[in-house]
Motif scaffolding. Structure first.
Motif, PDB file in Angstrom:
ATOM      1  N   LYS A 128      66.226  42.500  86.387  1.00 34.31           N
ATOM      2  CA  LYS A 128      65.930  41.216  85.758  1.00 34.31           C
ATOM      3  C   LYS A 128      64.540  41.173  85.137  1.00 34.31           C
ATOM      4  O   LYS A 128      64.297  40.407  84.211  1.00 34.31           O
ATOM      5  N   CYS A 161      62.236  37.022  91.403  1.00 34.37           N
ATOM      6  CA  CYS A 161      63.373  37.901  91.666  1.00 34.37           C
ATOM      7  C   CYS A 161      63.048  38.827  92.837  1.00 34.37           C
ATOM      8  O   CYS A 161      61.948  38.806  93.381  1.00 34.37           O
ATOM      9  N   THR A 189      70.557  39.402  81.978  1.00 31.86           N
ATOM     10  CA  THR A 189      70.107  40.468  82.856  1.00 31.86           C
ATOM     11  C   THR A 189      70.713  41.777  82.404  1.00 31.86           C
ATOM     12  O   THR A 189      71.688  41.814  81.658  1.00 31.86           O
ATOM     13  N   GLU A 248      65.475  44.115  91.816  1.00 30.76           N
ATOM     14  CA  GLU A 248      65.749  43.605  90.470  1.00 30.76           C
ATOM     15  C   GLU A 248      64.588  43.865  89.511  1.00 30.76           C
ATOM     16  O   GLU A 248      64.605  43.388  88.378  1.00 30.76           O
ATOM     17  N   CYS A 249      63.583  44.623  89.981  1.00 36.41           N
ATOM     18  CA  CYS A 249      62.387  44.889  89.164  1.00 36.41           C
ATOM     19  C   CYS A 249      62.210  46.376  88.884  1.00 36.41           C
ATOM     20  O   CYS A 249      62.320  47.197  89.791  1.00 36.41           O
TER      21      CYS A 249
END
Length: 206
Positions: free
Chosen positions: A11, A161, A2, A165-166
């Motif tokens: 992620k 996720c 990550t 986290e994007c």
């Protein structure tokens, strides 16, 4: 692996396809208009009228091709042949963005989140444009289009996720704003250098 940075842990990075990972639409449109004897205004009026249902897989591209063909005495197959030839001649990878996406894969998952119809999706697949990305989320397969929040919900489910986290890269402000509202880290695409800089500011190793 990550990508870490401050309080941010990205992620998955999602890219839009048309006018971000690929380009050539203006040249493609010009060829279609020239061969079919349409004005750009006629073509875009038909596209805008059909796009809402075409883009979510509710009607086939052949219905759109029938509508275009009627004006010039052509059948759907003839129109689709012209469309495919123009796509294959002009739609190509934006090299520097593709290189960025490949570099990112060493640190995080890299996917596609794209509004498109089934005919273009098939042509992109034939050219191998989707093969390097996972997940590949297309509006014609999900039944919803960006900026609908459900598109981003599906993306999270497929990526496994959370929204924070994007990262999401798109050339349309309304799509990026919708992604931000959903909790994604949205970036409005201008060029590869600018996107790389903004990803690095999020703590993503590139």
């Amino acid at each position: 692996q990550t990508a870490h940075g401050g309080n941010c842990m990205i992620k998955t990075v999602f890219f839009d396809m048309a006018d971000v990972l690929s380009n050539g639409w203006e040249e493609m449109k010009a060829e279609i208009c020239s061969v079919l004897g349409l004005s750009p205004e006629e073509l875009m009026e038909a596209i805008e009228r059909f796009k809402p249902l075409l883009g979510i897989g509710r009607i086939p591209f052949s219905d759109f091709a029938v509508e275009i063909g009627k004006r010039k005495g052509l059948n759907a197959k003839q129109v689709m042949r012209v469309w495919k030839n123009a796509f294959n001649a002009h739609m190509h990878k934006r090299r520097e963005v593709w290189e960025l996406a490949r570099a990112l894969k060493a640190h995080c998952r890299v996917g596609i989140l794209s509004n498109t119809h089934e005919f273009h999706a098939a042509l992109y697949r034939e050219k191998g444009f989707y093969g390097e990305f996972d997940p590949v989320i297309l509006s014609c397969e999900t039944g919803v289009r960006k900026p609908d929040a459900r598109m981003f919900s599906i993306a999270l489910e497929k990526a496994g996720c959370t929204a924070r986290e994007c990262a999401f890269i798109d050339n349309r402000m309304e799509n990026v704003q919708a992604a931000n509202a959903f909790g994604f880290k949205g970036i409005v695409f201008r060029d590869a250098t600018q996107v790389k800089r903004e990803l690095e500011a999020l703590g993503v190793n590139v």
